[in-house]
Design an enzyme around this catalytic site. Structure first.
Site, PDB file in Angstrom:
ATOM      1  N   CYS A   2       3.180  78.060  27.651  1.00  0.00           N
ATOM      2  CA  CYS A   2       3.196  76.628  27.338  1.00  0.00           C
ATOM      3  C   CYS A   2       4.167  75.857  28.229  1.00  0.00           C
ATOM      4  O   CYS A   2       5.141  76.406  28.727  1.00  0.00           O
ATOM      5  CB  CYS A   2       3.617  76.431  25.892  1.00  0.00           C
ATOM      6  SG  CYS A   2       2.625  77.339  24.731  1.00  0.00           S
ATOM      7  N   ARG A  27       1.818  78.145  35.128  1.00  0.00           N
ATOM      8  CA  ARG A  27       2.344  79.071  34.129  1.00  0.00           C
ATOM      9  C   ARG A  27       1.231  79.681  33.278  1.00  0.00           C
ATOM     10  O   ARG A  27       1.454  80.656  32.577  1.00  0.00           O
ATOM     11  CB  ARG A  27       3.331  78.335  33.232  1.00  0.00           C
ATOM     12  CG  ARG A  27       4.500  77.770  34.013  1.00  0.00           C
ATOM     13  CD  ARG A  27       5.247  76.778  33.186  1.00  0.00           C
ATOM     14  NE  ARG A  27       5.862  77.426  32.042  1.00  0.00           N
ATOM     15  CZ  ARG A  27       7.081  77.925  32.040  1.00  0.00           C
ATOM     16  NH1 ARG A  27       7.822  77.824  33.105  1.00  0.00           N
ATOM     17  NH2 ARG A  27       7.577  78.503  30.976  1.00  0.00           N
ATOM     18  N   TRP A  77      -0.610  77.784  25.556  1.00  0.00           N
ATOM     19  CA  TRP A  77      -1.095  79.159  25.711  1.00  0.00           C
ATOM     20  C   TRP A  77      -1.085  79.728  24.304  1.00  0.00           C
ATOM     21  O   TRP A  77      -0.016  79.916  23.723  1.00  0.00           O
ATOM     22  CB  TRP A  77      -0.148  79.913  26.638  1.00  0.00           C
ATOM     23  CG  TRP A  77      -0.630  81.231  27.145  1.00  0.00           C
ATOM     24  CD1 TRP A  77      -1.443  81.451  28.217  1.00  0.00           C
ATOM     25  CD2 TRP A  77      -0.286  82.531  26.639  1.00  0.00           C
ATOM     26  NE1 TRP A  77      -1.636  82.798  28.400  1.00  0.00           N
ATOM     27  CE2 TRP A  77      -0.941  83.479  27.449  1.00  0.00           C
ATOM     28  CE3 TRP A  77       0.491  82.982  25.588  1.00  0.00           C
ATOM     29  CZ2 TRP A  77      -0.841  84.851  27.241  1.00  0.00           C
ATOM     30  CZ3 TRP A  77       0.598  84.346  25.368  1.00  0.00           C
ATOM     31  CH2 TRP A  77      -0.068  85.267  26.195  1.00  0.00           C
ATOM     32  N   ASN A 103       7.138  74.573  22.487  1.00  0.00           N
ATOM     33  CA  ASN A 103       7.011  75.883  23.138  1.00  0.00           C
ATOM     34  C   ASN A 103       7.757  76.883  22.280  1.00  0.00           C
ATOM     35  O   ASN A 103       8.854  76.571  21.811  1.00  0.00           O
ATOM     36  CB  ASN A 103       7.687  75.894  24.512  1.00  0.00           C
ATOM     37  CG  ASN A 103       6.895  75.149  25.556  1.00  0.00           C
ATOM     38  OD1 ASN A 103       5.845  74.612  25.266  1.00  0.00           O
ATOM     39  ND2 ASN A 103       7.418  75.111  26.768  1.00  0.00           N
ATOM     40  N   GLY A 104       7.228  78.080  22.138  1.00  0.00           N
ATOM     41  CA  GLY A 104       7.936  79.105  21.363  1.00  0.00           C
ATOM     42  C   GLY A 104       7.156  79.499  20.129  1.00  0.00           C
ATOM     43  O   GLY A 104       5.978  79.158  19.983  1.00  0.00           O
ATOM     44  N   GLU A 487       2.259  98.700  42.111  1.00  0.00           N
ATOM     45  CA  GLU A 487       2.293  97.249  42.307  1.00  0.00           C
ATOM     46  C   GLU A 487       1.010  96.753  43.004  1.00  0.00           C
ATOM     47  O   GLU A 487       0.454  95.719  42.638  1.00  0.00           O
ATOM     48  CB  GLU A 487       3.547  96.863  43.114  1.00  0.00           C
ATOM     49  CG  GLU A 487       3.689  95.410  43.494  1.00  0.00           C
ATOM     50  CD  GLU A 487       3.651  94.428  42.320  1.00  0.00           C
ATOM     51  OE1 GLU A 487       3.779  94.852  41.162  1.00  0.00           O
ATOM     52  OE2 GLU A 487       3.449  93.232  42.583  1.00  0.00           O
ATOM     53  N   LYS A 491      -1.596  94.126  41.362  1.00  0.00           N
ATOM     54  CA  LYS A 491      -2.023  92.871  42.008  1.00  0.00           C
ATOM     55  C   LYS A 491      -3.544  92.737  41.943  1.00  0.00           C
ATOM     56  O   LYS A 491      -4.067  91.675  41.642  1.00  0.00           O
ATOM     57  CB  LYS A 491      -1.594  92.817  43.488  1.00  0.00           C
ATOM     58  CG  LYS A 491      -0.137  92.539  43.775  1.00  0.00           C
ATOM     59  CD  LYS A 491       0.321  91.125  43.556  1.00  0.00           C
ATOM     60  CE  LYS A 491       0.784  90.834  42.197  1.00  0.00           C
ATOM     61  NZ  LYS A 491       1.952  91.282  41.614  1.00  0.00           N
ATOM     62  N   GLU A 494      -4.709  91.999  38.388  1.00  0.00           N
ATOM     63  CA  GLU A 494      -4.324  90.664  37.913  1.00  0.00           C
ATOM     64  C   GLU A 494      -5.250  89.567  38.418  1.00  0.00           C
ATOM     65  O   GLU A 494      -5.620  88.673  37.668  1.00  0.00           O
ATOM     66  CB  GLU A 494      -2.901  90.316  38.392  1.00  0.00           C
ATOM     67  CG  GLU A 494      -1.805  90.993  37.615  1.00  0.00           C
ATOM     68  CD  GLU A 494      -0.433  90.622  38.147  1.00  0.00           C
ATOM     69  OE1 GLU A 494       0.446  90.314  37.348  1.00  0.00           O
ATOM     70  OE2 GLU A 494      -0.230  90.648  39.379  1.00  0.00           O
ATOM     71  N   HIS A 510      -4.753 116.596  38.163  1.00  0.00           N
ATOM     72  CA  HIS A 510      -4.498 116.926  36.753  1.00  0.00           C
ATOM     73  C   HIS A 510      -5.222 115.983  35.799  1.00  0.00           C
ATOM     74  O   HIS A 510      -4.753 115.735  34.699  1.00  0.00           O
ATOM     75  CB  HIS A 510      -2.995 116.908  36.475  1.00  0.00           C
ATOM     76  CG  HIS A 510      -2.238 117.928  37.255  1.00  0.00           C
ATOM     77  ND1 HIS A 510      -2.424 119.285  37.090  1.00  0.00           N
ATOM     78  CD2 HIS A 510      -1.323 117.798  38.251  1.00  0.00           C
ATOM     79  CE1 HIS A 510      -1.649 119.942  37.928  1.00  0.00           C
ATOM     80  NE2 HIS A 510      -0.970 119.060  38.652  1.00  0.00           N
ATOM     81  N   LYS A 610       2.653  82.822  33.883  1.00  0.00           N
ATOM     82  CA  LYS A 610       3.684  83.099  34.883  1.00  0.00           C
ATOM     83  C   LYS A 610       4.967  83.573  34.222  1.00  0.00           C
ATOM     84  O   LYS A 610       5.633  84.471  34.708  1.00  0.00           O
ATOM     85  CB  LYS A 610       3.943  81.827  35.700  1.00  0.00           C
ATOM     86  CG  LYS A 610       4.972  81.986  36.813  1.00  0.00           C
ATOM     87  CD  LYS A 610       4.409  82.779  37.960  1.00  0.00           C
ATOM     88  CE  LYS A 610       5.405  83.052  39.053  1.00  0.00           C
ATOM     89  NZ  LYS A 610       5.039  84.246  39.835  1.00  0.00           N
TER      90      LYS A 610
HETATM   91  C1  G6P Z   1       4.106  87.965  33.481  1.00  0.00           C
HETATM   92  C2  G6P Z   1       3.550  87.644  34.854  1.00  0.00           C
HETATM   93  C3  G6P Z   1       3.827  88.798  35.807  1.00  0.00           C
HETATM   94  C4  G6P Z   1       5.307  89.120  35.819  1.00  0.00           C
HETATM   95  C5  G6P Z   1       5.818  89.440  34.414  1.00  0.00           C
HETATM   96  C6  G6P Z   1       7.332  89.577  34.379  1.00  0.00           C
HETATM   97  O1  G6P Z   1       3.347  88.949  32.870  1.00  0.00           O
HETATM   98  O2  G6P Z   1       2.170  87.388  34.785  1.00  0.00           O
HETATM   99  O3  G6P Z   1       3.416  88.437  37.111  1.00  0.00           O
HETATM  100  O4  G6P Z   1       5.547  90.199  36.670  1.00  0.00           O
HETATM  101  O5  G6P Z   1       5.474  88.364  33.534  1.00  0.00           O
HETATM  102  O6  G6P Z   1       7.906  88.349  34.667  1.00  0.00           O
HETATM  103  P1  G6P Z   1       9.382  88.130  35.157  1.00  0.00           P
HETATM  104  O7  G6P Z   1       9.501  86.648  35.316  1.00  0.00           O
HETATM  105  O8  G6P Z   1      10.280  88.655  34.072  1.00  0.00           O
HETATM  106  O9  G6P Z   1       9.560  88.859  36.429  1.00  0.00           O
END
Ligand code: G6P
Length: 615
Positions: A2, A27, A77, A103-104, A487, A491, A494, A510, A610
């Site tokens: 949010c 976000r 959100w 928010n929250g 990672e 990516k 995502e 395995h 985000k």
């Molecule tokens: C969310 C984002 C990810 C990010 C993760 C941790 O899930 O979509 O891209 O890696 O949060 O976020 P931070 O701000 O703590 O690195």
């Protein structure tokens, strides 16, 4: 997640709200809404989906809107209640005179809701936020002072909130309050802003005041008054934001993600700046506020993080153990917080977070602080909640990262770990001088090698085109590049929604090998000279024998590689220990081009946010 923006002043209110919300869009959200004060009324407009729908809705109703003088806006959100028009913010009280955005999560909302229903309030949505609207409206009817009504109400809330409230009877006043969720004031002349994050205001002002937990802000166009929960005035410092509005522009790139991938060489130069400039000098890391004698005896580090930051933490573990011989545990914050850990006052706890606002990591850090550990935070947001909890703070200086999928913050986190691990090794005298010099020399060379990759991406684009129709991928690696495999696969998942898994190459046989056939490509990360180079080649052969299509990501010049693999992505020559800082770039690009090729919403992938400010 949010986002909130509020405005009162001389500009076109709706335009300011939309600009603010647009700059928070990255976000991630599922619905949006605004409330404006217009002709002595509070008018509310909401829509599902993207902001364009809200713009269309406002356009449709434009004959009703005359000359708004203040307003609040929100992107939601969904947490409590599905994404729907009725659940979108702003929410109102029974008579509709009050509007609130939030928010929250209000944890005791069910009990409050019951109580408010008993008192005659009529609820329309399933949200926790609506309880705040009714609560404040009831209080206002008693005390006839909006700031006081908000203060009395938030005292009853449990959980996390950043809220903005407007009331029909209190013209052009916005009252904000926060607890465990960020909120700031953008200070202008003849105008003021209130927002959940700086991008919402940066186009208009760089002067900001950060609210602390339990503070209440009363904002009018000419004044900002901050009080504590007991009504005492709090004198706050006005801070100047280090960013320019241009940070929020794509600068000609098709997506923020692509722009941010291309920014990485400069980001790395920034991270190294002032800390490593001469291979004969020790790394300077004045940010670490622990006595060097104490660091010599340090024997346990815990690193806590989520998502991409967790993958960077795995590289950190490898480096610190390899360079300084200190034992390191890495754990997802969401796991750390629900078990008995062995953290104590002699543990160094490192929290890694791009946003500095990830709720799970904040909770974990607070727990570590309760156990009297020294807390070192590595974050891209020195203005964040997490940074405020830090005993030592290493800012990433990567600049605002807009794309939901983290790229430049990841490489900045990696480089911060290289610096930290070398710093610890130098204090402990655990590395040979020649090795250290070579390492530093290579670190300084790194941005140029990245530029080499970024200057010609046609091969990676070609690979993306060839492989974009596959539905499943396995990325394999061993040693320090295992986290690169994790990672890289993350990516791809995502932003393209393709199922990709990072796996230790030696573990393939395995279990996962059972899935291999011509429908599941295997991407192998191979760094010649690396301890497991030959072994990963054999693991790749095993995959080939099961008809899997093979992709190599390698700096190898070996001609045999071309025979074994269906596609080869080359990177400049680099030592294995430093290679994660380079292998990340083609993996980011591969994910980017596949997603782009498939026409996905690269910067704002579905269901992701985000910064995840709820547990
Ligand atoms: C969310 C984002 C990810 C990010 C993760 C941790 O899930 O979509 O891209 O890696 O949060 O976020 P931070 O701000 O703590 O690195």
């Amino acid at each position: 997640m949010c986002g909130i923006v509020g405005y009162t002043g001389y500009r076109k209110v709706i335009e300011v709200l939309f600009n603010g919300l647009t700059n928070l869009e990255y976000r991630g959200y599922d619905s949006a809404g605004i409330a404006v004060r217009d002709e002595n009324e509070i008018k509310i407009y909401k829509s599902l989906g993207k902001l364009i729908n809200l713009k269309n809705e406002v356009e449709r109703c434009k004959s009703q809107i005359k000359n708004p003088t203040s307003g609040i806006g929100h992107i939601r959100w969904a947490t409590h209640g599905s994404p729907s028009l009725i659940n979108a913010h702003p929410h109102t009280c029974s008579c509709g005179k009050l509007a609130v955005v939030h928010n929250g999560i209000i944890e005791n909302y069910k009990a409050l809701r019951e109580e408010l229903i008993q008192q005659g309030c009529v609820f329309r949505s399933q949200t926790d936020t609506e309880t705040i609207a009714h609560l404040v409206a009831l209080e206002y009817s008693k005390v006839k002072d909006l700031e006081e009504a908000v203060r009395n109400s938030v005292k009853r809330l449990q959980g996390a909130y950043a809220i903005c409230v407007m009331h029909k009877d209190v013209p052009d006043v916005i009252v904000g309050a926060r607890k465990h969720a960020p909120m700031l004031i953008g200070v202008g002349e003849g105008e003021n802003f209130i927002a959940s994050d700086t991008p919402a205001v940066i186009e208009y002002t760089k002067k900001t005041i950060y609210l602390e937990d339990n503070e209440i802000a009363l904002v009018t166009k000419n004044n900002v008054k901050i009080t504590d929960i007991n009504g005492n005035i709090v004198n706050k410092k006005v801070e100047v934001l280090p960013w320019e509005p241009v940070a929020l522009s794509k600068l000609g790139y098709k997506h923020f993600m692509l722009k941010e991938i291309h920014e990485q060489p400069d980001v790395i130069r920034n991270v190294l700046n002032g800390k490593l400039y001469d291979i004969d000098e020790a790394i300077k890391l004045n940010e670490v506020k622990i006595d060097k004698e104490k660091l010599k005896d340090l024997n346990k580090i815990e690193i806590i993080a989520c998502g991409t930051s967790l993958n960077a933490a795995l590289v950190g573990k490898y480096l610190i153990e390899d360079f300084a011989g200190i034992s390191v545990e890495v754990e997802a914050s969401s796991e750390y917080i629900y078990r008995k850990t062995t953290t104590n006052s002699s543990t160094l706890v490192i929290g890694v977070s791009q946003s500095g606002e990830t709720a799970d990591t904040i909770t974990a850090i607070k727990q570590a602080k309760e156990k009297k550990s020294h807390v070192l935070i590595i974050t891209n947001r020195p203005d964040s909640n997490m940074a405020r909890l830090a005993d030592s703070l290493i800012p990433l200086n990567a600049g605002i990262e807009v794309s939901v999928a983290a790229t430049k913050s990841y490489s900045a986190q990696l480089i911060s770990f290289y610096l930290l691990a070398i710093y610890l090794a130098e204090i402990k005298n655990s590395l040979n001088k020649e090795y250290l010099k070579n390492l530093k020399h290579e670190l300084i060379q790194l941005p140029t090698k990245m530029e080499e990759i970024l200057s010609n991406t046609s091969n990676i684009q070609e690979c993306a085109r060839k492989f974009s129709s596959y539905k499943n991928f396995i990325y394999i690696a061993r040693g320090i590049n295992l986290s690169s495999a994790y990672e890289g696969a993350l990516k791809l998942k995502e932003i393209s929604y393709i199922n990709a898994t990072g796996y230790p190459a030696g573990e393939l046989k395995h279990g996962p090998i059972a899935m291999l056939d011509e429908t599941m490509p295997v991407l192998s990360i191979l760094i010649p000279g690396g301890i497991c180079y030959e072994k990963i080649l054999s693991n790749s052969e095993e995959a080939k024998a099961r008809n899997a299509k093979l992709i190599a990501l390698t700096s190898s010049e070996d001609e045999n590689i071309k025979n074994l693999f269906d596609f080869v992505i080359k990177i400049p020559s680099i030592s294995e220990i430093l290679s994660p800082a380079l292998t990340c770039v083609p993996l980011q690009l591969l994910a980017y081009y596949i997603a782009e090729f498939l026409g996905k919403d690269v910067d704002q992938p579905r269901n992701l946010a985000k910064s995840v400010t709820v547990e």
